[in-house]
Scaffold this active site. Structure first.
Site, PDB file in Angstrom:
ATOM      1  N   SER A 105       0.838  -1.195   0.000  1.00 25.27           N
ATOM      2  CA  SER A 105       0.000   0.000   0.000  1.00 25.27           C
ATOM      3  C   SER A 105       0.873   1.246   0.000  1.00 25.27           C
ATOM      4  O   SER A 105       1.981   1.235   0.529  1.00 25.27           O
ATOM      5  CB  SER A 105      -0.888   0.001   1.241  1.00 25.27           C
ATOM      6  OG  SER A 105      -1.554   1.230   1.363  1.00 25.27           O
ATOM      7  N   CYS A 106       0.366   2.322  -0.561  1.00 23.66           N
ATOM      8  CA  CYS A 106       1.129   3.577  -0.564  1.00 23.66           C
ATOM      9  C   CYS A 106       1.351   4.076   0.855  1.00 23.66           C
ATOM     10  O   CYS A 106       2.213   4.916   1.095  1.00 23.66           O
ATOM     11  CB  CYS A 106       0.423   4.630  -1.408  1.00 23.66           C
ATOM     12  SG  CYS A 106      -1.239   5.010  -0.843  1.00 23.66           S
ATOM     13  N   THR A 107       0.615   3.558   1.826  1.00 17.23           N
ATOM     14  CA  THR A 107       0.804   3.982   3.217  1.00 17.23           C
ATOM     15  C   THR A 107       1.750   3.054   3.969  1.00 17.23           C
ATOM     16  O   THR A 107       2.069   3.324   5.123  1.00 17.23           O
ATOM     17  CB  THR A 107      -0.556   4.023   3.943  1.00 17.23           C
ATOM     18  OG1 THR A 107      -1.147   2.728   3.897  1.00 17.23           O
ATOM     19  CG2 THR A 107      -1.478   5.052   3.324  1.00 17.23           C
TER      20      THR A 107
END
Length: 109
Positions: A105-107
């Protein structure tokens, strides 16, 4: 680019000219295509595309960037079928023959 709700106003110069974004005198090519295969990544010298739209999260769809001339695609979201590599977890297992991959995930990073 000039105004960001998190980082505030960019202190450098930003302008739009001839379909490009010019940031501090450096030209950034802008594309407006729904089909990534229509984007001329190869003609712009782009090797790696970060696929962050959230639309092309499986290998078949993300591979459209390869048809446009990119050599690798990194999906910034979990993928149902692309191998996933996370820095500090399993990034050392990456093999150069993998052309489409997920960075989780981009997070995550």
């Amino acid at each position: 680019f000039k105004y960001d709700s998190t980082h505030g106003r960019y202190k450098g110069t930003v302008e739009a000219k001839d379909g490009n974004l010019i940031i501090d005198g450096k030209t950034v090519k802008i594309f407006a295509a729904k089909d990534p295969a229509e984007i001329g990544w190869g003609t712009c010298g782009v090797d790696i595309v970060c696929e962050s739209t959230g639309v092309f999260t499986v290998i078949d769809k993300a591979s459209a960037h390869l048809k446009g001339g990119a050599k690798k695609v990194i999906i910034s979201a979990p993928s149902k079928d692309a191998p996933m590599y996370v820095m500090g977890v399993n990034h050392e297992s990456y093999k150069a023959d993998v052309n489409v991959l997920s960075n989780a995930s981009c997070t995550t990073n």
